[in-house]
Design a protein around this motif. Structure first.
Motif, PDB file in Angstrom:
ATOM      1  N   ILE A  50       0.829  -1.205   0.000  1.00 39.84           N
ATOM      2  CA  ILE A  50       0.000   0.000   0.000  1.00 39.84           C
ATOM      3  C   ILE A  50       0.866   1.259   0.000  1.00 39.84           C
ATOM      4  N   ALA A  51       1.881   1.308   0.855  1.00 38.03           N
ATOM      5  CA  ALA A  51       2.676   2.525   1.011  1.00 38.03           C
ATOM      6  C   ALA A  51       3.700   2.701  -0.116  1.00 38.03           C
ATOM      7  N   ASP A  52       4.463   1.652  -0.398  1.00 37.81           N
ATOM      8  CA  ASP A  52       5.558   1.784  -1.357  1.00 37.81           C
ATOM      9  C   ASP A  52       5.239   1.218  -2.728  1.00 37.81           C
ATOM     10  N   GLY A  53       4.301   0.295  -2.794  1.00 32.62           N
ATOM     11  CA  GLY A  53       4.002  -0.380  -4.032  1.00 32.62           C
ATOM     12  C   GLY A  53       5.041  -1.422  -4.397  1.00 32.62           C
ATOM     13  N   GLU A  54       5.858  -1.816  -3.421  1.00 30.19           N
ATOM     14  CA  GLU A  54       6.920  -2.791  -3.660  1.00 30.19           C
ATOM     15  C   GLU A  54       6.623  -4.087  -2.922  1.00 30.19           C
ATOM     16  N   PHE A  55       7.217  -5.168  -3.406  1.00 28.03           N
ATOM     17  CA  PHE A  55       7.107  -6.472  -2.752  1.00 28.03           C
ATOM     18  C   PHE A  55       8.220  -6.578  -1.724  1.00 28.03           C
ATOM     19  N   VAL A  56       7.887  -6.270  -0.475  1.00 28.69           N
ATOM     20  CA  VAL A  56       8.856  -6.332   0.610  1.00 28.69           C
ATOM     21  C   VAL A  56       8.238  -7.154   1.731  1.00 28.69           C
TER      22      VAL A  56
END
Length: 85
Positions: A50-56
């Motif tokens: 949601i915040a970064d749009g990255e797969f972390v």
């Protein structure tokens, strides 16, 4: 020390999630701890999307962990419901 902290937080978060979602869950303390740990990682993953749009894949804070554990518990119940029917 981090593993011990993860186990303690997992137990607390898993117990809170099981308390907030009514119904019978035949799981012991180890499954509750695993639920809390999975919830923490799931909450952190969803927050990063949601915040970064990255797969972390990372752990979340208390609220994110509880929300993640609730989602994990609902998924667990859906899978268990299909298995017993």
């Amino acid at each position: 020390m981090e593993i011990l902290w993860l186990i303690v937080v997992g137990a607390i978060v898993g117990a809170i999630a099981r308390f907030l979602i009514p119904g019978r869950d035949p799981m012991g303390i180890v499954a509750t701890i695993v639920l809390g740990i999975i919830g923490s990682f799931l909450g952190g993953f969803l927050a990063s999307l949601i915040a970064d749009g990255e797969f972390v894949l990372r752990t979340a804070g208390w609220i994110g962990s509880i929300l993640g554990a609730i989602v994990a518990l609902l998924i667990y119940r859906a899978v268990q419901g299909r298995r017993t029917t």
